[in-house]
Motif scaffolding. Structure first.
Motif, short mmCIF file in Angstrom:
data_model
loop_
_atom_site.label_atom_id
_atom_site.label_comp_id
_atom_site.label_asym_id
_atom_site.label_seq_id
_atom_site.Cartn_x
_atom_site.Cartn_y
_atom_site.Cartn_z
N TRP A 119 -11.97 -55.86 -39.54
CA TRP A 119 -11.81 -54.62 -38.77
C TRP A 119 -12.31 -54.76 -37.34
O TRP A 119 -11.90 -54.00 -36.47
N PHE A 120 -13.15 -55.72 -37.09
CA PHE A 120 -13.66 -55.92 -35.72
C PHE A 120 -12.57 -56.39 -34.76
O PHE A 120 -12.75 -56.32 -33.56
N TRP A 121 -11.44 -56.87 -35.29
CA TRP A 121 -10.34 -57.27 -34.41
C TRP A 121 -9.78 -56.10 -33.64
O TRP A 121 -9.12 -56.29 -32.62
N TYR A 122 -10.03 -54.88 -34.11
CA TYR A 122 -9.55 -53.71 -33.37
C TYR A 122 -10.25 -53.57 -32.01
O TYR A 122 -9.77 -52.87 -31.13
N LEU A 123 -11.36 -54.25 -31.84
CA LEU A 123 -12.02 -54.25 -30.54
C LEU A 123 -11.18 -54.96 -29.47
O LEU A 123 -11.39 -54.75 -28.27
N SER A 124 -10.23 -55.77 -29.89
CA SER A 124 -9.39 -56.48 -28.92
C SER A 124 -8.41 -55.55 -28.22
O SER A 124 -7.73 -55.98 -27.27
N VAL A 125 -8.33 -54.30 -28.63
CA VAL A 125 -7.50 -53.32 -27.91
C VAL A 125 -7.97 -53.19 -26.47
O VAL A 125 -7.17 -53.00 -25.56
N THR A 126 -9.26 -53.34 -26.24
CA THR A 126 -9.79 -53.26 -24.88
C THR A 126 -9.25 -54.38 -24.00
O THR A 126 -9.09 -54.20 -22.79
N ILE A 127 -8.94 -55.53 -24.60
CA ILE A 127 -8.36 -56.63 -23.83
C ILE A 127 -6.94 -56.29 -23.41
O ILE A 127 -6.50 -56.63 -22.31
N ILE A 128 -6.22 -55.59 -24.28
CA ILE A 128 -4.87 -55.13 -23.92
C ILE A 128 -4.95 -54.16 -22.76
O ILE A 128 -4.14 -54.22 -21.83
N ILE A 129 -5.95 -53.29 -22.77
CA ILE A 129 -6.15 -52.35 -21.66
C ILE A 129 -6.46 -53.13 -20.37
O ILE A 129 -5.99 -52.78 -19.29
N LEU A 130 -7.24 -54.20 -20.50
CA LEU A 130 -7.55 -55.04 -19.34
C LEU A 130 -6.28 -55.66 -18.76
O LEU A 130 -6.13 -55.76 -17.54
N ILE A 131 -5.35 -56.05 -19.62
CA ILE A 131 -4.09 -56.62 -19.14
C ILE A 131 -3.31 -55.57 -18.35
O ILE A 131 -2.77 -55.86 -17.27
N PHE A 132 -3.24 -54.34 -18.86
CA PHE A 132 -2.55 -53.28 -18.13
C PHE A 132 -3.23 -52.97 -16.80
O PHE A 132 -2.57 -52.72 -15.80
N GLU A 133 -4.55 -53.03 -16.78
CA GLU A 133 -5.27 -52.80 -15.52
C GLU A 133 -4.96 -53.90 -14.52
O GLU A 133 -4.79 -53.65 -13.33
N GLY A 134 -4.86 -55.14 -15.00
CA GLY A 134 -4.52 -56.25 -14.12
C GLY A 134 -3.12 -56.12 -13.55
O GLY A 134 -2.89 -56.37 -12.37
N ILE A 135 -2.18 -55.71 -14.39
CA ILE A 135 -0.82 -55.50 -13.92
C ILE A 135 -0.78 -54.39 -12.88
O ILE A 135 -0.13 -54.51 -11.84
N PHE A 136 -1.51 -53.31 -13.14
CA PHE A 136 -1.55 -52.20 -12.18
C PHE A 136 -2.14 -52.65 -10.86
O PHE A 136 -1.60 -52.37 -9.79
N THR A 137 -3.25 -53.38 -10.92
CA THR A 137 -3.92 -53.82 -9.70
C THR A 137 -3.05 -54.79 -8.91
O THR A 137 -2.96 -54.70 -7.69
#
Length: 64
Positions: free
Chosen positions: A35-53
């Protein structure tokens, strides 16, 4: 200068993402709880932030 700044931004986000994945992997292996793999959702958010930036702000990093 724009190309160098873009490369720096991508490398920084890749290192941060790799660190996050390694940390999550270690927690999963030590706790034996996938269940701790769900913490990797924050990495997906980081990818979107990088694309936005990089795309929208034209490599202008956030000024804190």
């Amino acid at each position: 200068m724009g190309f160098i700044d873009t490369i720096k931004a991508i490398i920084t986000r890749l290192i941060f993402s790799a660190h996050g994945l390694v940390a999550i992997y270690r927690v999963v292996t030590i706790k034996n709880d996938p269940w701790f793999w769900y913490l990797s959702v924050t990495i997906i958010i980081l990818i979107f932030e990088g694309i936005f930036t990089l795309a929208i702000k034209k490599t202008q990093e956030w000024k804190w």
